[in-house]
Write an enzyme that holds these catalytic residues in place. Structure first.
Site, PDB file in Angstrom:
ATOM      1  N   HIS A 250       0.845  -1.206   0.000  1.00 13.13           N
ATOM      2  CA  HIS A 250       0.000   0.000   0.000  1.00 13.13           C
ATOM      3  C   HIS A 250       0.874   1.248   0.000  1.00 13.13           C
ATOM      4  O   HIS A 250       1.700   1.443   0.903  1.00 13.13           O
ATOM      5  CB  HIS A 250      -0.902  -0.028   1.238  1.00 13.13           C
TER       6      HIS A 250
ATOM      7  N   ASP B 207      -5.672   4.326   3.872  1.00  6.50           N
ATOM      8  CA  ASP B 207      -7.102   4.484   3.580  1.00  6.50           C
ATOM      9  C   ASP B 207      -7.808   5.065   4.800  1.00  6.50           C
ATOM     10  O   ASP B 207      -7.598   4.593   5.935  1.00  6.50           O
ATOM     11  CB  ASP B 207      -7.728   3.120   3.249  1.00  6.50           C
TER      12      ASP B 207
ATOM     13  N   HIS C  48     -14.210   4.591   0.285  1.00  2.00           N
ATOM     14  CA  HIS C  48     -13.188   5.041   1.240  1.00  2.00           C
ATOM     15  C   HIS C  48     -12.350   6.113   0.541  1.00  2.00           C
ATOM     16  O   HIS C  48     -12.529   6.363  -0.651  1.00  2.00           O
ATOM     17  CB  HIS C  48     -12.297   3.868   1.697  1.00  2.00           C
TER      18      HIS C  48
ATOM     19  N   HIS D 207      -8.462   7.021  -0.419  1.00  2.00           N
ATOM     20  CA  HIS D 207      -7.049   6.659  -0.457  1.00  2.00           C
ATOM     21  C   HIS D 207      -6.251   7.971  -0.419  1.00  2.00           C
ATOM     22  O   HIS D 207      -6.406   8.836  -1.276  1.00  2.00           O
ATOM     23  CB  HIS D 207      -6.723   5.888  -1.742  1.00  2.00           C
TER      24      HIS D 207
END
Length: 261
Positions: free
Chosen positions: A154, A158, A233, A235
């Site tokens: 990642h 998030d 969500h 990011h």
């Protein structure tokens, strides 16, 4: 031939009349003595000298002089009192003017201080950093691993953001990208005033354009689930450049700018 005075009451001569008569008598006597001396040489050898006691002239002159001196002293005292009163008035007026000047200066200083405080508060507000979604928290951390990310980890974090939540700029800056961003879906990239970059991905809609100046806390779009996403969500990434791969820890980045995450 005898002259008789008319019957009736008559006032005695006044003091001024008597004084005038005395002066006139003294003057007559002096004149008579001079004329007599010129007309009769025999008499001139032994002039009749009029003494102050005989004429009263010295006493009259002394009284008049004393009265004139007293009047002059009174006039001088009155002038001195008037000058002193005028000086007091001038001093009072000067004191009032000085007090007014100081009051105006103090009021001006207070206004300037209030204006400076307002500008400083506004500057802090504009430069302050905040969460990209108010009251949210991180659901997936930085560099978390898994098949969901093409790079294997990642590149951001998030934040929990139900569909349509307001997404704001975390700080002041200029928009350098706004629109579709591939796996990021609808996204916005901002060049921050400190030279770093922040990215906001998976938006349902974008509310800013490239080149637009944005303030800290200004809405730039609404959260969604566009692009490579499993559900609504936000990011969020922090980068050293606008390019992918220059990411840094977003949580540490926000904390370094005073944001509690």
């Amino acid at each position: 031939m005898a002259f008789t005075r008319a019957t009736g009451k008559h006032r005695a001569p006044s003091r001024l009349t008597r004084r005038t008569a005395s002066l006139a008598g003294a003057a007559t006597l002096a004149t008579t003595g001079v004329v007599g001396g010129l007309a009769s040489p025999a008499l001139a050898a032994e002039p009749l000298a009029a003494t102050p006691e005989d004429t009263g002239l010295t006493q009259v002159i002394s009284v008049e002089t004393s009265l004139a001196d007293e009047i002059a002293d009174q006039a001088a005292a009155q002038r001195e009192a008037a000058e002193e009163a005028a000086a007091k008035r001038r001093a009072a007026a000067k004191a009032r003017a000085e007090a007014e000047r100081r009051a105006e200066e103090r009021a001006r200083e207070l206004r300037e201080a209030e204006e400076r405080a307002a500008r400083e508060a506004e500057r802090k507000r504009l430069n302050a950093y905040r969460l990209p979604v108010a009251g949210s928290h991180v659901t997936t951390g930085y560099q978390a691993g898994g098949a969901l990310w093409s790079s294997g980890s990642h590149s951001g974090v998030d934040f929990r953001a139900p569909m349509g939540s307001s997404v704001v700029a975390v700080g002041a800056g200029t928009v350098v990208e706004a629109g579709w961003g591939g796996a990021y879906g609808n996204n916005v990239v901002i060049r921050m005033d400190d030279g770093t970059f922040t990215q906001y991905g998976h938006l349902s809609s974008v509310g800013v354009g490239v080149g637009q100046r944005v303030a800290s806390g200004q809405q730039i779009g609404l959260s969604g689930s566009t692009g490579n996403s499993t559900g609504p969500h936000l990011h969020f990434e922090a980068r050293t450049t606008a390019e992918y791969g220059s990411d840094i820890d977003p949580v540490a980045y926000l904390r370094s700018h005073g944001v509690g995450v």
